[in-house]
Design a protein around this motif. Sequence first.
Motif, PDB file in Angstrom:
ATOM      1  N   LEU A   1      -2.827   3.843  -2.608  1.00  0.00           N
ATOM      2  CA  LEU A   1      -2.880   3.150  -3.859  1.00  0.00           C
ATOM      3  C   LEU A   1      -2.397   1.346  -3.487  1.00  0.00           C
ATOM      4  N   GLU A   2      -3.400   0.559  -3.518  1.00  0.00           N
ATOM      5  CA  GLU A   2      -3.181  -1.555  -3.342  1.00  0.00           C
ATOM      6  C   GLU A   2      -2.763  -2.531  -4.314  1.00  0.00           C
ATOM      7  N   ARG A   3      -1.707  -2.818  -4.012  1.00  0.00           N
ATOM      8  CA  ARG A   3      -1.302  -3.688  -5.102  1.00  0.00           C
ATOM      9  C   ARG A   3      -0.337  -4.123  -5.316  1.00  0.00           C
TER      10      ARG A   3
ATOM     11  N   PHE B   1       3.062   3.852   4.294  1.00  0.00           N
ATOM     12  CA  PHE B   1       3.299   2.838   3.058  1.00  0.00           C
ATOM     13  C   PHE B   1       3.550   1.204   3.473  1.00  0.00           C
TER      14      PHE B   1
ATOM     15  N   LEU C   1      -3.718   9.232 -10.371  1.00  0.00           N
ATOM     16  CA  LEU C   1      -3.344   9.748 -11.370  1.00  0.00           C
ATOM     17  C   LEU C   1      -2.073   8.723 -11.788  1.00  0.00           C
ATOM     18  N   GLY C   2      -2.668   8.303 -13.077  1.00  0.00           N
ATOM     19  CA  GLY C   2      -1.063   7.765 -14.247  1.00  0.00           C
ATOM     20  C   GLY C   2      -1.719   6.201 -13.533  1.00  0.00           C
ATOM     21  N   SER C   3      -2.204   5.275 -12.811  1.00  0.00           N
ATOM     22  CA  SER C   3      -2.048   4.186 -12.220  1.00  0.00           C
ATOM     23  C   SER C   3      -2.515   2.836 -13.650  1.00  0.00           C
TER      24      SER C   3
ATOM     25  N   ASN D   1       4.946  15.398 -12.848  1.00  0.00           N
ATOM     26  CA  ASN D   1       3.609  15.280 -11.328  1.00  0.00           C
ATOM     27  C   ASN D   1       2.852  16.274 -11.610  1.00  0.00           C
TER      28      ASN D   1
ATOM     29  N   GLY E   1       6.295  11.127  -1.156  1.00  0.00           N
ATOM     30  CA  GLY E   1       6.467   9.417  -1.274  1.00  0.00           C
ATOM     31  C   GLY E   1       6.561   8.434  -0.542  1.00  0.00           C
ATOM     32  N   ARG E   2       7.700   8.001  -0.592  1.00  0.00           N
ATOM     33  CA  ARG E   2       8.217   7.199   0.472  1.00  0.00           C
ATOM     34  C   ARG E   2       9.753   7.600   0.852  1.00  0.00           C
TER      35      ARG E   2
ATOM     36  N   ARG F   1       0.642  -1.178   0.100  1.00  0.00           N
ATOM     37  CA  ARG F   1       0.199  -0.202  -0.462  1.00  0.00           C
ATOM     38  C   ARG F   1       1.171   1.146   0.217  1.00  0.00           C
ATOM     39  N   LEU F   2       0.309   1.899  -0.621  1.00  0.00           N
ATOM     40  CA  LEU F   2       1.676   3.758  -1.071  1.00  0.00           C
ATOM     41  C   LEU F   2       0.475   4.550  -1.120  1.00  0.00           C
TER      42      LEU F   2
ATOM     43  N   LYS G   1      10.797  13.091 -12.162  1.00  0.00           N
ATOM     44  CA  LYS G   1       9.225  12.814 -12.211  1.00  0.00           C
ATOM     45  C   LYS G   1       8.459  14.303 -11.817  1.00  0.00           C
TER      46      LYS G   1
ATOM     47  N   ARG H   1       6.896  -0.990 -13.099  1.00  0.00           N
ATOM     48  CA  ARG H   1       8.342  -0.338 -12.771  1.00  0.00           C
ATOM     49  C   ARG H   1       9.644  -1.322 -12.449  1.00  0.00           C
TER      50      ARG H   1
END
Lengths: 96, 253
Positions: free
Chosen positions: B31-33, B174, B73-75, B212, B238-239, B27-28, B208, B81
């Motif tokens: 966002l979850e993936r 995160f 956005l953009g996912s 963004n 982010g992280r 989880r970011l 980047k 990556r």
Amino acid sequence: MKNVFFALAFMLVGTFAFANNSVETELKVEQTVEVSNFLELISNDVKLSESYTTSTTYSDAFGCLLKFTFTLEDGSTVVRYYYTSQSCAEFFESIE
Amino acid sequence: MKYIILILFLPIICFSQNAYHFEYDVRLNSLERKAHLNISKESTSFYYEVSEKSSSKNKKSENDGNYEIQVVLGSNKKKERYQIYEQKKDTILNIDYLNDDIIYYYDKLPTQNWVVTTETKKISKYLCNKAELSFRGRNYIAWFTTDINVRYGPWKFINTPGLIMQIYDESKSFFWSINKIETIKQFNELSINNDSEIISLKEFTEKKEKSNLEMVNRSMLRYQERGLELAKTEINRGREKTFEWEIEETKKD
């Protein structure tokens, strides 16, 4: 006889070596985490509203305040505060 | 005699270390993936799955009729990556995207000083120890196991005291948590275009962040055309909140 013994030994080793040794383990992680920090965001909104209503710049124009939180692919966020002199209902009607 | 010795050693050769595949739930922020850590004798790599879902939701605050709108956005683009670890140099080769262009950049990681504590907990059948790490502006808490002979974690966590089963930052914004462990024969090696230009992490970060903001501006254009006025912008990294060159620049000032 000795050769036969060696041949059999190699076959035995080969059987073990080419056996499918894939191991797949499904894990259940016991811990859950709090996902939403929505309340925290709301409280930020309140602070922002208060500061804006005391501000002469924005107070008259404050028909509707919108907070957009954009989350990008790397988890970074861009938070943007917008205002319009219209009411929120009027604004959403105008963009539909 | 030499045949007997050969026979004795053959199983050791044949059963030697396979490749490992670890799947993480990630989880970011919102966002979850899923993400995958692949480790073999030859290489170690990590990549995030791309989510097909793009969520956008409106929420009305309780107080004053104002709105909060969350946009991802953009996912929804199919662009994985990748990160390829180069353990000897503590460096990661990253394969990422800027808009639609593929970008390669090196990240020379700062020394990660893991502080192992005596706290333990069980994750699935594995006994895990707690460790803490301060990395690029965030404090992380990790749970690692030494039951598996791997000293890696997801994303940029390297030189770890064991296999990272779970790691999260203090705010739990995160979060990486392992959900599958498997041994497999081998992986398909990533093909890298040797002619590609490789840029620095600093250059990539600057580009980047600019990209963004442009993406955000584009998505808001139609609303601003209807009379919406921008009052304030907050950018939350982010992280990675701070980078080495920024700390250096602060020291100079």
